[in-house]
Design a protein around this motif. Structure first.
Motif, PDB file in Angstrom:
ATOM      1  N   PRO A  99       0.821  -1.211   0.000  1.00 53.76           N
ATOM      2  CA  PRO A  99       0.000   0.000   0.000  1.00 53.76           C
ATOM      3  C   PRO A  99       0.858   1.265   0.000  1.00 53.76           C
ATOM      4  CG  PRO A  99      -0.751  -1.557   1.657  1.00 53.76           C
ATOM      5  CD  PRO A  99       0.563  -2.055   1.166  1.00 53.76           C
ATOM      6  N   THR A 101      -0.306   4.127   1.042  1.00 51.87           N
ATOM      7  CA  THR A 101      -0.839   5.007   2.070  1.00 51.87           C
ATOM      8  C   THR A 101      -1.098   4.189   3.321  1.00 51.87           C
ATOM      9  OG1 THR A 101      -2.730   6.394   2.714  1.00 51.87           O
ATOM     10  CG2 THR A 101      -3.148   4.668   1.103  1.00 51.87           C
ATOM     11  N   PRO A 104      -5.242   2.610   3.138  1.00 48.03           N
ATOM     12  CA  PRO A 104      -5.671   2.169   1.806  1.00 48.03           C
ATOM     13  C   PRO A 104      -7.153   1.828   1.795  1.00 48.03           C
ATOM     14  CG  PRO A 104      -4.561   0.386   2.935  1.00 48.03           C
ATOM     15  CD  PRO A 104      -4.423   1.591   3.820  1.00 48.03           C
ATOM     16  N   SER A 105      -7.740   1.873   0.640  1.00 49.00           N
ATOM     17  CA  SER A 105      -9.147   1.493   0.504  1.00 49.00           C
ATOM     18  C   SER A 105      -9.268  -0.023   0.596  1.00 49.00           C
ATOM     19  CB  SER A 105      -9.700   1.978  -0.844  1.00 49.00           C
ATOM     20  OG  SER A 105     -11.016   1.480  -1.027  1.00 49.00           O
TER      21      SER A 105
END
Length: 443
Positions: A99, A101, A104-105
């Motif tokens: 990821p 970030t 993450p989504s």
């Protein structure tokens, strides 16, 4: 460089006691061994300083297997202060890859009851210990069964740590051998659904326990001013903890014995502090700061060794650019050892963080990387891997640096206010690291 005292103590500590997990009998035996050595060296003021912590944690048996589309065992190891799996579980494998970030989504991934493979090394906006902690919280909220982090160690070695997870991790977090994670990803790349079996038997002991630091003073002409020299003696339980951080303990202890034997009396008192509980987010050094809070205005500096027995190159100021010029001047005697370089690099990766948060100039012995990272927190952190020549040079660097800073006419710099510490963490990009690992700064 000639007495071999640090290496002798290091062998005694690692071979007679071995691993020293916080809260265990071995940790207590280590504190007693350090105190005995200090007393024998003439430090009549050497003593224990106790604190309480909870919970204790015990590593249990851990095993992993691929059950489909093939049957093969995989090498896993649990991170510290995380729960087990409550028996053997079978879980569908989901790969989050790397990821970019720390949030993450996760929508549409059907993570409930799954084992999630996710690589947290050198990615995202935060240090890896922050990435893994934040991702573990999100995966736990998504009701995933376990988090699998590919190890960055060679030769199927796995890794352990409690940073970001102490006092209780939100879910089973496991290190999986890098080679086995590559196998899992090859199977997924073929379009196969992969199922793994995991059995991790960790135990929490939800009772307050007592731990202790060991402290000794070499009195100076002005007993109120202090230069503290420290290392942590707790370790992980995969190996002997020889380089993390028995080597640092041996260097600081031998520095104490050398300075005591020389009969020196610097302008300031040199205090030698051996911390427990560092691997659980600096429990020992945070307790020390709390116990000594009324005297911290009089601390000139804290010097620490916790990077393994590798060749020293100088000291890091941990972002304190205001002390660099003065430090460069006082470290000139280390030039002949090649250890006079001053760096303003900063991190919160050990007991230096506790002193930084208190506003005290915090210096970390800077060393060549060597192969320390390959052995760090792994099964190969054993006595035979320690570079004894480098350990002797590290000992000399720590002894000389503590003496010249304590004997200098003026302090390196002043203690920062709480607001200035906040600005230091913001400027060095460590604001979120401080918050996630240690909580908000005290007012």
């Amino acid at each position: 460089m000639t007495s071999n005292g640090a290496a002798t103590f290091l062998e005694q500590l690692t071979d007679s006691i071995g691993a020293r997990l916080t809260g265990t009998v071995q940790s207590r035996e280590t504190s007693e061994l350090i105190l005995k050595a200090l007393k024998e060296a003439g430090f009549d003021n050497a003593h224990f300083e106790e604190y309480t912590f909870e919970p204790r944690w015990q590593r249990g048996f851990a095993s992993g297997r691929i059950v489909s589309p093939v049957e093969q065992s995989v090498v896993i190891g649990s991170y510290g202060w995380v729960p087990g799996t409550s028996g053997t579980i079978e879980a569908r494998l989901v790969d989050l890859a790397s990821p970019k970030t720390d949030h993450p989504s996760l929508s549409g991934l059907q993570l409930r009851d799954s084992a999630v493979l996710v690589d947290v090394h050198d990615i995202g906006p935060q240090p890896l210990e922050i990435m893994r902690a934040l991702l573990a919280r999100q995966l736990a909220s998504a009701r995933a069964a376990a988090m699998l982090i590919p190890s960055d160690k060679p030769d199927r070695m796995v890794y352990t740590s409690a940073w970001g997870f102490y006092p209780k991790g939100p879910m089973p977090v496991l290190s999986i051998a890098k080679e086995d994670s590559l196998l899992l990803r090859r199977l997924l790349a073929k379009g196969k659904e992969v199922t793994v079996s995991l059995d991790v038997q960790n135990t929490f002991i939800d009772l307050s326990a007592r731990e202790r630091n060991v402290v000794a003073d070499l009195p100076g002409e002005d007993a109120s001013e202090v230069v503290a020299l420290g290392a942590h003696f707790d370790s992980w339980d995969y190996a002997q903890g020889a380089d993390d951080n028995a080597s640092g303990v041996a260097a600081v202890l031998e520095a104490a014995r050398i300075l005591k034997a020389l009969g020196v009396k610097p302008k300031c008192t040199i205090r030698f502090v051996f911390f427990s509980g560092e691997e659980q987010a600096n429990l020992g050094s945070r307790a020390y700061i709390a116990q000594h809070k009324t005297e911290l205005d009089h601390y000139r500096a804290f010097l620490m060794m916790d990077g393994g027995a590798e060749t020293p190159v100088g000291f890091k100021t941990n972002g304190r650019e205001d002390v660099s010029i003065a430090l460069q001047s006082v470290l000139r005697p280390l030039a002949s050892l090649g250890a006079s370089k001053v760096s303003n690099d900063a991190d919160l990766e050990s007991d230096n963080a506790s002193f930084m948060a208190a506003g005290i100039p915090s210096l970390t012995l800077d060393v060549e990387p060597g192969d320390y990272d390959a052995r760090h927190h792994g099964i190969a952190d054993t006595l035979d891997r320690v570079n004894q020549r480098a350990l002797a040079t590290d000992t000399a660097a720590m002894a000389i640096a503590s003496y010249v800073i304590a004997d200098a006419a003026n302090p390196l710099g002043r203690r920062l206010s709480n607001a200035e510490v906040r600005e230091l963490f913001r400027k060095t990009g460590l604001e979120k690291t401080q918050e996630v690992l240690f909580g908000s700064l005290a007012p």
